[in-house]
Design a protein around this motif. Structure first.
Motif, short mmCIF file in Angstrom:
data_model
loop_
_atom_site.label_atom_id
_atom_site.label_comp_id
_atom_site.label_asym_id
_atom_site.label_seq_id
_atom_site.Cartn_x
_atom_site.Cartn_y
_atom_site.Cartn_z
N VAL A 189 -16.06 2.88 6.92
CA VAL A 189 -14.93 3.80 6.96
C VAL A 189 -13.63 2.44 6.74
O VAL A 189 -13.32 1.98 7.80
CB VAL A 189 -14.55 4.59 8.28
N SER A 190 -12.88 2.70 5.52
CA SER A 190 -11.92 1.43 5.34
C SER A 190 -10.40 2.09 5.50
O SER A 190 -9.68 0.95 5.25
CB SER A 190 -12.17 1.18 3.81
N GLU A 191 -10.37 3.14 5.78
CA GLU A 191 -8.78 3.47 5.85
C GLU A 191 -8.57 4.48 7.10
O GLU A 191 -9.57 5.21 7.41
CB GLU A 191 -8.38 4.10 4.69
N LYS A 192 -7.25 4.25 7.63
CA LYS A 192 -7.01 5.06 9.08
C LYS A 192 -6.49 6.37 8.42
O LYS A 192 -6.01 6.78 7.49
CB LYS A 192 -5.86 4.35 9.73
N TYR A 213 -13.32 11.92 5.74
CA TYR A 213 -14.27 11.38 4.98
C TYR A 213 -15.53 12.20 5.11
O TYR A 213 -15.70 12.99 5.96
CB TYR A 213 -14.87 9.93 5.76
N GLY A 254 -10.69 9.64 2.24
CA GLY A 254 -11.09 8.44 2.69
C GLY A 254 -12.09 7.59 2.01
O GLY A 254 -12.89 8.21 1.38
N ASP A 265 -9.82 2.95 11.50
CA ASP A 265 -10.80 2.42 10.23
C ASP A 265 -11.60 1.24 11.08
O ASP A 265 -11.60 1.15 12.15
CB ASP A 265 -9.89 1.61 9.21
#
Length: 542
Positions: free
Chosen positions: A66-69, A73, A49, A373
């Motif tokens: 948190v930038s992505e599904k 992370y 992530g 995200d």
């Protein structure tokens, strides 16, 4: 200077230093500056992530995003010096904004204890030991603000996760929220969300943590085994009982009622269903493709006025001789010893405790798996004073929350207004259409009734749906009368009314009858039409 003044001065300086120390957070991360180099991303396998330094939507305030599904992370900030959790009040606080909501995932922090030799922040993963885990987690049936204490058993040396029972749920919106855990020296724990207390617990209470921090004094002996002859059956079948000679296990539960008599007027030769006499073969029916056409069935109208049709059979009744399968009666078991339990022994891991033996906080980490995200972490704080945490909430969180809340209210009001405007437009079209329906020539006799209903609806627009149903019922009733009311019924006609007037009488009535009498006659004719229509046989689907 004598000794006494020196001691007094020293105490004064110490008190002043403590006040200054307490007025500032022990640790604070605002993420106003880029986190690169200060927070270390894990390089362990699977943690793909991407973390970003990004603004909170609608604000100039930055956070850790948190930038992505559907990613794992992990990121950690190692503290300059470990923070002790013993003997003093400690406040753990941070903000989280779920900008896209939270369908399935965590948004909690891990407060790591000192790690084993050789550990580096780049090796941070879910196995890195922590002292406390705190924050929101939601997925499926899970919806709670975690508080987990990882506590070392002084007897066994093992660390055990102790979960807070009945934790508060996660706010279900997309606003910024601040989570606060207050650890008091008297063993009290308080959980706050947005500054409001949601949970109070005691670290040493078995009612508040699972498992309890203090183990049970005794435990079941794991080596104790149930004896082979131990009988746990309180009741057993009476072995001396014998089935009675007159007990017939084959007797049926029901038998024909021999006393029943076929009702008078039963139509033995009439079927319950007959072909619909009004049904015709569809014009596009192809025998080769569709097969032989069969008329749909309807209820036999003759059966509706008779007790029944077809072959009459005696009804069934309960068989007085029925007893079912015989079983020996149950009696008290003379060998019953009760439910077996292993004997209790002293718990080798039992210990007494006045207060938890908290491990110090050596690092702060975020290690989560999430399907969502847009999760933004901000303003992570550790303080020794509740007022410090409160002041930071008022300064960093409250202004953002107020702006977001007002924006949310405005959007909800706009959406409600849009729905209201749309409904008003829809209602106007409905009323215009209904007035046109009322002007249809063949409905002229019912126009006043329809207009009356429409006018009531306009005065009460919130009841439009109910009014529409009422109008629909009226129109269907009218159409039913017009199309079916005058058709000849297929049932046996009703007996002719007595005192039938002669043709001369009818002519006299036409000449001398009042308007009220004529209207009464018309109403009577309508009622007869309705009655005739109601007597028509019901149709069955083909």
């Amino acid at each position: 200077m004598t000794i006494a003044p020196k001691i007094l001065l020293l105490c004064l300086l110490s008190s002043l230093w403590l006040q200054i120390w307490a007025s500032e957070p022990i640790f604070y991360e605002s993420f106003d500056e880029d986190f690169e180099g200060r927070w270390i991303k894990s390089e362990k396998e699977g943690y793909s992530g991407v973390w970003k330094h990004a603004k909170s939507d609608g604000h100039d305030d930055y956070g850790l995003l948190v930038s992505e599904k559907a990613r794992k992370y992990a990121i950690v900030k190692k503290l300059d010096e470990p923070i002790s959790l013993k003997d003093e009040t400690i406040v753990l606080q941070f903000e989280v904004r779920l900008q896209e909501g939270l369908e399935c995932g965590g948004a909690y922090l891990k407060y790591l204890r000192p790690q084993d030799a050789g550990w580096t922040p780049k090796g941070f993963d879910n196995e890195s030991p922590y002292s406390i885990m705190f924050g929101p987690d939601k997925c499926g049936s899970t919806n709670k603000v975690h508080f987990i204490l990882n506590h070392k058993n002084p007897k066994s040396g093992k660390y055990v996760e102790h979960h807070l029972k009945y934790p508060p749920s996660v706010p279900s919106d997309k606003l910024s929220h601040v989570y606060t855990a207050i650890l008091k020296p008297d063993n009290e724990l308080r959980i706050l969300i947005d500054g409001e207390e949601k949970k109070k617990a005691n670290f040493l209470s078995s009612d508040d943590f699972e498992p309890a921090l203090i183990p049970l004094k005794t435990i079941p002996d794991p080596d104790d085994k149930k004896p082979a002859d131990w009988d746990e059956r309180p009741k057993i079948a009476d072995s001396s009982a014998v089935k009675p000679d007159d007990w017939d296990e084959d007797a049926p539960m029901e038998i024909e009622d021999e006393e029943a008599v076929k009702p008078e007027g039963w139509l033995d030769d009439e079927p319950e269903d007959i072909d619909d006499p009004e049904a015709t073969v569809p014009e596009d029916w192809d025998v080769e493709e569709d097969g032989e056409w069969e008329s749909p069935k309807i209820d036999n109208p003759k059966c509706e006025v008779a007790p029944g049709c077809g072959e009459w059979k005696r009804p069934m009744k309960k068989n007085p001789a029925y007893k079912g399968k015989w079983h020996a009666p149950m009696i008290d078991n003379p060998d019953y010893k009760g439910i077996w339990k292993p004997q209790e022994i002293d718990n080798p891991e039992y210990f007494e405790l006045d207060k938890p033996d908290f491990e110090p906080i050596a690092a702060i980490g975020i290690e989560i798996w999430t399907m969502q995200d847009g999760i933004l972490f901000d303003n992570i704080l550790i303080a020794a004073d509740e007022k410090v945490a409160e002041s930071y909430r008022e300064k960093t969180w409250k202004p953002k929350y107020d702006v977001e809340k007002e924006k949310q209210k405005a959007e909800e009001a706009e959406a409600a207004s849009s729905v209201s405007d749309g409904l008003a437009g829809f209602q106007k079209k409905v009323f215009d259409g209904l007035y046109k329906v009322a002007d249809v020539p063949f409905l002229a006799a019912y126009k006043s009734k329809i207009i009356d209903i429409i006018e009531k609806a306009e005065k009460q627009p919130n009841l439009t749906i109910g009014i529409l149903v009422s109008v629909a019922v009226v129109l269907l009733t009218i159409l039913f009368r017009l199309f079916f009311g005058g058709r000849k019924a297929t049932v046996v006609p009703a007996a002719p009314a007595t005192n039938t007037p002669t043709e001369a009488d009818k002519e006299a009535d036409k000449d001398s009858g009042s308007t009220e009498e004529k209207e009464g006659n018309e109403q009577e004719e309508n009622e007869k039409e309705e009655e005739t229509a109601a007597q028509r046989p019901r149709r069955r689907r083909a």
